[in-house]
Motif scaffolding. Sequence first.
Motif, short mmCIF file in Angstrom:
data_model
loop_
_atom_site.label_atom_id
_atom_site.label_comp_id
_atom_site.label_asym_id
_atom_site.label_seq_id
_atom_site.Cartn_x
_atom_site.Cartn_y
_atom_site.Cartn_z
N GLU A 1 -4.28 4.28 -6.68
CA GLU A 1 -5.39 4.76 -5.83
C GLU A 1 -5.36 6.27 -5.75
O GLU A 1 -4.35 6.90 -6.10
N ASP B 1 -0.06 5.44 -4.87
CA ASP B 1 -1.00 6.48 -4.48
C ASP B 1 -0.79 7.73 -5.31
O ASP B 1 0.27 8.34 -5.26
N ASP C 1 0.84 -1.20 0.00
CA ASP C 1 0.00 0.00 0.00
C ASP C 1 0.87 1.25 0.00
O ASP C 1 2.02 1.21 0.48
N ASP C 2 0.33 2.33 -0.49
CA ASP C 2 1.00 3.65 -0.47
C ASP C 2 2.39 3.59 -1.10
O ASP C 2 3.31 4.29 -0.64
#
Length: 583
Positions: A541, A507, A484-485
């Motif tokens: 995202e 991101d 993530d990220d």
Amino acid sequence: MKSSVISGQISNYNNISSYNDFKDDNKNYILIVEDNKINKAILSKILSVYYNVVSAENGKVALQILRSGNFSFSAIMLDLIMPVMDGFTFLHEISLFDEFKSIPIIVTTGNDDRENEKKALELGAWDFVSKPYDAQIILFRLKNAIDRSQLTAFSRLKYLAEFDSLTGICNKEHFLYEVSKLVKSEKPGSFIFVRFDIYRFQLINAFFGIHEGDLLLKYIATFLSDFVKSFTSSICGRMNADVFAFCIPFSDESAVVDMVKHIKKMLKAYPLNFDIVPTFGIYLISDLSVQPDIMLDRAALAAKSIKGNYMVNYAFYNDKMRQEITTEQEITNEMNKALEDHQFTVYFQPKYDLKTRIPCGAEALVRWIHPVKGCVSPGTFIPVFERNGFVTKLDYYVWESVCIAIRKWLDCGKLVHPVSVNVSRVNLYNKDLIRQLCELTDKYNVPKELINLEITESAYTESPEILQQMTEKLKNCGFVIMMDDFGSGYSSLNILKDIDVDVLKIDMRFLSDTHRQQRSENIISSVVGMAKSLGISTIAEGVERKEQADFLASIGCDCVQGFYFARPMPIEQYEPYAEDIAL
Ligand code: C2E
Ligand code: MG
Ligand code: MG
């Protein structure tokens, strides 16, 4: 051990009745070091009226008795000429032990033995008595020496109670006491309380050793006390480890900037191959009723607000910081009951396949539906839960809610898309993590490939090895791992090298700088290309605009998640998206 305790009352030896004021039920211990049996017997007789006497026949035995720790001696009567270890050697040997430095040593010498007396005094003897013994003189000298030693021990204790043993400047308690005295009769707003420490000081200890770390702390203490002396009233001290504090008059912020520059310059001048960066938290003493320990807390809060920020070295405390602490406390007080009362609920944000532009999964995102505050977003409470450890309970609750939902959809005969759940970095230290996840998927009979695990990239910076081991184990169990990220930290490329992940979540919000759009696009495009060549899928995202989606499609990014497609939504709204209609 060759020692004997002779203790007893002898009333008729040389008129000693006038020493009754020495008498004490808890008699002090005296060590007699003497090889001559007669001398020893006489001395013992004189002393044993008022003291417990222990004797040793030479220096070596005396040292053994001392080091055994069986007795706490108030004084030593030492003969100089003895076999095995003489008095001079004994004086030298005992000087090597810090713990015996405060025991007075009285040397017993022959009459007119000036040379030996001088030599013994030079070696650290406190006093001497000459033979033949005069009971009164011996007892007086002994009493004086013991009194003096107790005084020295007392001032040493007082010193230790007030000053830092490493640097010699005030310790925390004494410093805070001095601050209260200093500002007591001043006008509010005329002093500042400054706390500072060195960013990543523990690395200095780790790289260069504790001794180098100590030398740096001593250096800081020295220039800090010189610096504060340039003010008419001021005080400085060491709080603990690498935390120092000082209190100086305040004129205006430009003087603070100069002070910060000066201290930074002093640190830069220190000869160590390390960037020594201080972080200053400052409390302007605007309210004299605030206790100095609270001032220290406030200065620490201010420092915390800029921790890790290389560009900013100082921050003033403000009441918003205190408000944050109060909010944190409120959250902590309420969290357990909130979980019991099912105030936490899971929202789902659909993910879209970029080729077909139809949903291909979702991310589960927690929301706190607070009875008073309404819907609270995780940005407010997750960091607090990560600090107090509660996040592991909340994560479990979210995972279970997701398993229950998937089970329900499966039971309705749907072909369900996978749902990703967040795994807090704190959970990487949870020894039960794998067991908990497997138990849940078993309990609800949910295929593991339907649960994807999102682990934030920043966990890598904190503990690369743990993350590496954990991802490997989780993958072996059948879970899909998403980083993530990705791109938010400093170690993205190392992650690709070290960690075997299935999906990179990039991101877009980290790259929202429109002036550098071309650069951002180049970066994303090479990340996507690199991931592809490693067989890793990509999802972007934070996609908020059509152009972003089109660009991502053009560079071969697999999936997207973002407000442009769908916002996080409650389960009832998500259900129509949950089914894989493409199959
Ligand atoms: P995250 O895991 O990176 O989740 C994505 C966040 O981006 C979500 O914020 C989502 O609402 C937001 N987002 C998605 N698309 C867009 C967009 O187009 N524009 C903008 N501006 N934002 C978008 P949310 O739900 O507030 O969650 C924030 C963070 O809190 C999450 O970041 C995650 O790190 C954490 N979090 C959320 N739920 C959980 C959970 O159950 N457990 C744990 N440990 N952390 C969670
Ligand atoms: Mg996430
Ligand atoms: Mg994210």
